[in-house]
Design an enzyme around this catalytic site. Structure first.
Site, PDB file in Angstrom:
ATOM      1  N   GLU A 132       0.821  -1.212   0.000  1.00  0.00           N
ATOM      2  CA  GLU A 132       0.000   0.000   0.000  1.00  0.00           C
ATOM      3  C   GLU A 132       0.859   1.268   0.000  1.00  0.00           C
ATOM      4  OE1 GLU A 132      -2.912  -0.357  -0.901  1.00  0.00           O
ATOM      5  OE2 GLU A 132      -3.187  -2.464  -0.410  1.00  0.00           O
ATOM      6  N   HIS A 135       1.777   2.102  -3.496  1.00  0.00           N
ATOM      7  CA  HIS A 135       0.727   2.862  -4.187  1.00  0.00           C
ATOM      8  C   HIS A 135       0.749   4.320  -3.742  1.00  0.00           C
ATOM      9  CE1 HIS A 135      -0.894  -0.626  -6.056  1.00  0.00           C
ATOM     10  NE2 HIS A 135      -1.470  -1.133  -4.969  1.00  0.00           N
TER      11      HIS A 135
END
Length: 149
Positions: A132, A135
């Protein structure tokens, strides 16, 4: 990079994670991003009791309310929300381009049980947060942005 940790628990305290588990998670992030210029440093850890936020889903009102209430810093600061997220997801993140349109939404949301030592085996090695954060730093999945002809 400053990291603000938000541990979201149920009203009965379910979902609390120890400071040592959080530090282990940051150790994994620093190891995984060691070849980059990014170094993650915990600036604060807060704990919140809220049943709706504890089981937030992606794009939900609960997610928005939690982030509006808890977020710290600027676009350069990482806010991490640990909760018992719903819909079978392990986590999600905003992308850098999203910041200008909605700065309070910025950050990553991660399933608490995915931290090192958590109960979400085989996803309990801390790599969900690494994924994550990638991202959040602007990396896409290999399949994103491609269209079939």
């Amino acid at each position: 990079m400053n990291v603000y940790i938000h541990v979201i628990m149920s009203s009965s305290g379910l979902g609390d994670i120890s400071d040592s588990m959080i530090q282990s998670q940051l150790d994994v992030l620093n190891q995984d991003f060691n070849i980059s210029k990014f170094q993650f440093v915990i600036r604060s850890i807060d704990r919140t009791l809220n049943d709706q936020w504890y089981t937030m889903g992606y794009g939900s009102t609960a997610e928005s309310n939690a982030k509006n209430a808890l977020r710290y810093g600027t676009a350069a600061d990482l806010n991490v929300y640990f909760a018992n997220i719903g819909d079978g997801l392990l986590g999600w993140a905003t992308f850098p381009a999203d910041y200008l349109g909605n700065p309070t939404d910025d950050g990553i949301v991660v399933l608490s049980a995915s931290l090192p030592g958590g109960t979400a085996a085989p996803y309990n090695l801390g790599r969900v947060a690494t994924h994550e954060v990638g991202h959040w730093l602007g990396l896409y999945h290999t399949f994103q942005g491609f269209y079939s002809i």
